[in-house]
Design a protein around this motif. Structure first.
Motif, mmCIF file in Angstrom:
data_model
loop_
_atom_site.group_PDB
_atom_site.id
_atom_site.type_symbol
_atom_site.label_atom_id
_atom_site.label_comp_id
_atom_site.label_asym_id
_atom_site.label_seq_id
_atom_site.Cartn_x
_atom_site.Cartn_y
_atom_site.Cartn_z
ATOM 1 N N ARG A 392 0.839 -1.200 0.000
ATOM 2 C CA ARG A 392 0.000 0.000 0.000
ATOM 3 C C ARG A 392 0.879 1.257 0.000
ATOM 4 N NH1 ARG A 392 -5.404 -0.819 1.094
ATOM 5 N NH2 ARG A 392 -5.666 1.356 1.779
ATOM 6 N N LEU A 393 1.938 1.234 0.782
ATOM 7 C CA LEU A 393 2.865 2.364 0.831
ATOM 8 C C LEU A 393 3.460 2.631 -0.548
ATOM 9 C CD1 LEU A 393 4.534 4.354 2.679
ATOM 10 C CD2 LEU A 393 6.254 2.551 2.784
ATOM 11 N N ALA A 394 3.903 1.574 -1.214
ATOM 12 C CA ALA A 394 4.541 1.723 -2.526
ATOM 13 C C ALA A 394 3.559 2.227 -3.574
ATOM 14 C CB ALA A 394 5.147 0.387 -2.961
ATOM 15 N N GLU A 395 2.360 1.669 -3.586
ATOM 16 C CA GLU A 395 1.390 2.016 -4.620
ATOM 17 C C GLU A 395 0.885 3.454 -4.470
ATOM 18 O OE1 GLU A 395 0.259 0.361 -7.326
ATOM 19 O OE2 GLU A 395 1.738 -1.204 -6.942
ATOM 20 N N VAL A 396 0.802 3.928 -3.253
ATOM 21 C CA VAL A 396 0.245 5.275 -3.030
ATOM 22 C C VAL A 396 1.316 6.352 -3.090
ATOM 23 C CG1 VAL A 396 -0.998 6.751 -1.394
ATOM 24 C CG2 VAL A 396 -1.680 4.359 -1.686
ATOM 25 N N TRP A 397 2.543 6.075 -2.604
ATOM 26 C CA TRP A 397 3.502 7.153 -2.373
ATOM 27 C C TRP A 397 4.794 7.078 -3.172
ATOM 28 C CZ3 TRP A 397 1.512 11.183 -0.183
ATOM 29 C CH2 TRP A 397 0.392 11.022 0.648
ATOM 30 N N LEU A 398 5.163 5.939 -3.737
ATOM 31 C CA LEU A 398 6.481 5.821 -4.363
ATOM 32 C C LEU A 398 6.499 6.157 -5.852
ATOM 33 C CD1 LEU A 398 8.101 2.679 -2.680
ATOM 34 C CD2 LEU A 398 7.949 5.042 -1.875
ATOM 35 N N ASP A 399 5.359 6.358 -6.481
ATOM 36 C CA ASP A 399 5.296 6.675 -7.913
ATOM 37 C C ASP A 399 6.039 5.596 -8.710
ATOM 38 O OD1 ASP A 399 3.887 8.962 -7.172
ATOM 39 O OD2 ASP A 399 5.707 10.172 -7.018
ATOM 40 N N GLU A 400 6.864 6.015 -9.698
ATOM 41 C CA GLU A 400 7.555 5.021 -10.533
ATOM 42 C C GLU A 400 8.619 4.250 -9.770
ATOM 43 O OE1 GLU A 400 9.804 8.937 -11.211
ATOM 44 O OE2 GLU A 400 7.761 8.260 -10.814
ATOM 45 N N LEU A 420 -7.315 0.892 -2.807
ATOM 46 C CA LEU A 420 -6.485 2.080 -2.594
ATOM 47 C C LEU A 420 -7.180 3.370 -3.012
ATOM 48 C CD1 LEU A 420 -3.165 0.609 -4.029
ATOM 49 C CD2 LEU A 420 -3.699 0.936 -1.610
ATOM 50 N N THR A 421 -8.433 3.276 -3.406
ATOM 51 C CA THR A 421 -9.141 4.424 -3.985
ATOM 52 C C THR A 421 -9.106 5.643 -3.078
ATOM 53 O OG1 THR A 421 -10.634 2.874 -5.095
ATOM 54 C CG2 THR A 421 -11.303 5.184 -5.015
ATOM 55 N N GLU A 422 -9.445 5.474 -1.811
ATOM 56 C CA GLU A 422 -9.517 6.612 -0.891
ATOM 57 C C GLU A 422 -8.149 7.220 -0.623
ATOM 58 O OE1 GLU A 422 -11.594 5.707 2.668
ATOM 59 O OE2 GLU A 422 -13.501 5.270 1.668
ATOM 60 N N LEU A 424 -5.448 7.168 -2.606
ATOM 61 C CA LEU A 424 -4.985 7.874 -3.797
ATOM 62 C C LEU A 424 -5.728 9.203 -3.955
ATOM 63 C CD1 LEU A 424 -4.727 4.838 -6.242
ATOM 64 C CD2 LEU A 424 -2.814 6.163 -5.315
ATOM 65 N N ALA A 425 -7.015 9.197 -3.630
ATOM 66 C CA ALA A 425 -7.801 10.431 -3.692
ATOM 67 C C ALA A 425 -7.302 11.436 -2.649
ATOM 68 C CB ALA A 425 -9.279 10.127 -3.483
ATOM 69 N N LEU A 426 -6.920 10.946 -1.477
ATOM 70 C CA LEU A 426 -6.387 11.817 -0.425
ATOM 71 C C LEU A 426 -5.106 12.492 -0.892
ATOM 72 C CD1 LEU A 426 -6.327 12.824 2.560
ATOM 73 C CD2 LEU A 426 -4.957 10.789 3.070
ATOM 74 N N ARG A 427 -4.220 11.723 -1.503
ATOM 75 C CA ARG A 427 -2.961 12.309 -1.978
ATOM 76 C C ARG A 427 -3.233 13.396 -3.016
ATOM 77 N NH1 ARG A 427 2.490 9.576 -4.729
ATOM 78 N NH2 ARG A 427 3.359 11.600 -5.315
ATOM 79 N N LYS A 428 -4.174 13.145 -3.902
ATOM 80 C CA LYS A 428 -4.512 14.140 -4.915
ATOM 81 C C LYS A 428 -5.109 15.386 -4.271
ATOM 82 C CE LYS A 428 -7.052 14.682 -9.262
ATOM 83 N NZ LYS A 428 -7.937 14.012 -10.261
ATOM 84 N N LYS A 429 -5.972 15.192 -3.285
ATOM 85 C CA LYS A 429 -6.603 16.304 -2.591
ATOM 86 C C LYS A 429 -5.576 17.169 -1.865
ATOM 87 C CE LYS A 429 -9.753 17.216 1.278
ATOM 88 N NZ LYS A 429 -10.596 16.581 2.336
#
Length: 582
Positions: A392-400, A420-422, A424-429
């Motif tokens: 979860r950490l990698a998919e949301v925060w590490l990008d490529e 991971l929907t919520e 990923l939306a939080l990071r965008k927000k």
């Protein structure tokens, strides 16, 4: 007759002196208990009788406050010769060693030693000199101190609580919250509730119905908290003098800063309080495991030699920190998809830096922590929660960079992270920066690939074996093993400093000796290697070339360069920016 007169004179002097001191005492008594006078005072107060008020207050003390609470409000004298006082070690006598070793296995620390130490033991003041007289604002925010525990020892838990109470300004301490993660020890039940109910600070106890782990237990503590600031401590800590004010003062200055105390070591074997001179910086390696590092030169320059100045850190260890409650909520608290323990410290660290906040260690705040060599606890079998958390950490925060991480930890790549929907939306927000920005601006000392020349396997053309760490730590020889193409232990980087490194370990050769893996020092010398695309040689700064060894087929050596096939190496650059197998 000649003798009697001096005696009468002495008696008169004694009586006069005594009467004078009685008058002085009475005047002092009236001064401190006198009613308020002046136009702004209550008129009824002027008619109060000072002696009556003193009697009323004494009756209130006797009748209103329970006997046990009165005792706990009165500071107890410290016997500096008692076990563990001033942080001294507790030495168990030889005849009790066998029993002490048996008890040690219950909590993975010396239970016999901690039980001998007073719950309100004294500790040395370990702050830098400049901290002791440092002024702080009077209107600091209040804090709720949250402790999570599972089957914690009685003495370590309550010594923690007492250290918080005894060394925190009362008006800043909103409450202490004890979250019990489904303990089954009898002493943590009603006995604990009865004990903390007598303390002079509100102590809230809450027990989770089933084993939930650190992350969800802390979320529960945050939900119950009433203070402006959340201060999280592990259950086996001890706070030192002046620990709280500098944390709250920094947050009062900027609510987007999360702060950590300097974490000192309490010995798991003797409970001696061991403190270092300077704070360290938190970081992580290729496998996303938290590590401590010395404060880098750039941060030393920024601090200008001021030992009291906060230290900016890329990451936190996660056990001990404070954060503004509302800001923590704005950041989405912890990821509710995380389980038990692991990765939550990096997730919060990345969020802080990448989404507009920051993270600091505060040298004027010191808290001791019992560092155990292994955990005494067991969780129910099932999903590998650490792998899931890290996925979860990698998919949301590490990008490529997640694809590089999956080459290092292929087991994580195969793990289902859940929805991971919520997140990923939080990071965008929150309009957060990229992970590459984080590596370049916040953690330029990182071993993660930013400016590497080549990164991949290092294959010997003669033996078709690859350089391999063989799961060994720095300080050991590097190995040769059949190339498997799976990354992990066979990933090496040729850096812009001409190092051959795997995470924090660099190939190092001293005076033609064995090829070792030592901690990278970025100073060249024995860790400097040059690779030639034309000759395929890897030449050491000594002029020798990397070669296989006649003595051992599973390790390399260095020899005079001769152009033989055994001295030719292929540095295969992996395409880590794309998913494995793409």
């Amino acid at each position: 007759m000649g003798i009697g007169c001096p005696r009468r004179s002495q008696c008169k002097i004694i009586i006069a002196t005594s009467l004078m001191w009685i008058m002085v005492d009475f005047m002092i008594l009236l001064y401190y208990t006198a009613p308020c006078v002046g136009p702004n005072c209550n008129k009824n107060a002027a008619n109060d009788n000072a002696i009556r008020r003193m009697i009323d207050r004494a009756n209130e003390w006797i009748n209103v406050l329970p006997e046990e609470k009165k005792q706990m409000d009165i500071p107890r004298p410290v016997n500096l010769d008692a076990p563990g006082e001033m942080g001294k070690p507790v030495i168990i006598e030889p005849e009790f060693q066998e029993e002490a070793e048996r008890l040690f296995r219950i909590n993975e620390f010396n239970l016999m030693a901690t039980d001998r130490i007073a719950l309100n033991r004294s500790l040395p003041d370990v702050r830098p000199k400049g901290c002791i007289n440092k002024p702080y604002p009077t209107n600091l925010p209040t804090t709720s101190v949250i402790l999570i525990y599972h089957n914690e020892a009685w003495s370590t838990l309550l010594r923690n609580v007492h250290s918080i109470i005894n060394r925190s300004p009362r008006h800043l301490l909103e409450e202490i919250i004890l979250i019990d993660d489904a303990s089954d020890q009898e002493h943590l039940g009603q006995k604990l509730k009865d004990y903390v109910a007598k303390l002079p600070v509100p102590v809230i106890t809450d027990k989770l119905p089933e084993r939930s782990g650190l992350i969800r237990a802390r979320m529960r503590g945050a939900e119950l908290a009433k203070g402006n600031v959340l201060t999280f401590l592990d259950s086996h800590c001890e706070c030192t003098e002046g620990w709280l004010e500098p944390l709250l003062a920094r947050i009062a200055e900027d609510r987007t800063i999360s702060v950590c105390p300097v974490i000192d070591v309490i010995s798991d074997s003797t409970f001696a309080y061991q403190h270092g001179n300077d704070p360290q910086m938190g970081g992580f390696g290729w496998s996303l495991f938290f590590k401590w590092f010395p404060v880098p030169k750039r941060e030393q320059v920024r601090r200008k030699g001021d030992a009291t100045m906060p230290v900016r850190s890329p990451t936190m260890a996660g056990g001990l920190f404070a954060i503004d409650k509302e800001y923590f909520e704005e950041l989405g608290l912890y990821d509710p998809g995380y389980s038990i323990w692991g990765g939550e410290n990096l997730e919060l660290s990345f969020k802080l830096w990448m989404c507009g906040g920051s993270l600091e260690f505060i040298p004027c705040s010191h808290v001791g922590h019992v560092f155990r060599k292994k955990s005494p606890y067991h969780f129910p079998p099932g999903t590998n929660y650490v792998n899931k958390n890290n996925k979860r950490l990698a998919e949301v925060w590490l990008d490529e960079y997640k694809n590089f991480y999956y080459r290092i930890s292929p087991g994580v790549a195969k793990t289902d992270p859940g929805d991971l929907t919520e997140r990923l939306a939080l990071r965008k927000k929150l309009n957060c920066q990229s992970f590459k920005w984080y590596l370049e601006n916040i953690y330029p000392e990182s071993s993660w690939p930013v400016n590497y020349k080549v990164m991949g396997e290092v294959r010997n053309m003669a033996s078709q074996q690859c350089l391999d760490t063989m799961m060994r730590d720095p300080g050991n020889k590097v190995g040769l093993f059949g190339c498997h193409g799976q990354g992990g232990n066979q990933i090496w980087a040729l850096t812009s400093l001409n190092e051959l490194r795997h995470d924090e370990a660099c190939l190092d050769v001293a005076r033609g000796g064995p090829v070792m893996m030592l901690s990278c020092h970025q100073q060249g010398g024995n860790q400097q290697w040059m690779y030639s695309d034309k000759t395929k040689e890897i030449k050491h700064s000594s002029g020798l070339c990397l070669d296989t060894s006649e003595k051992a087929h599973d390790e390399p050596s260095v020899k005079p360069c001769n152009g033989h096939l055994s001295q030719q190496w292929e540095l295969k650059n992996m395409t880590w920016l794309s998913p494995q197998g793409a």
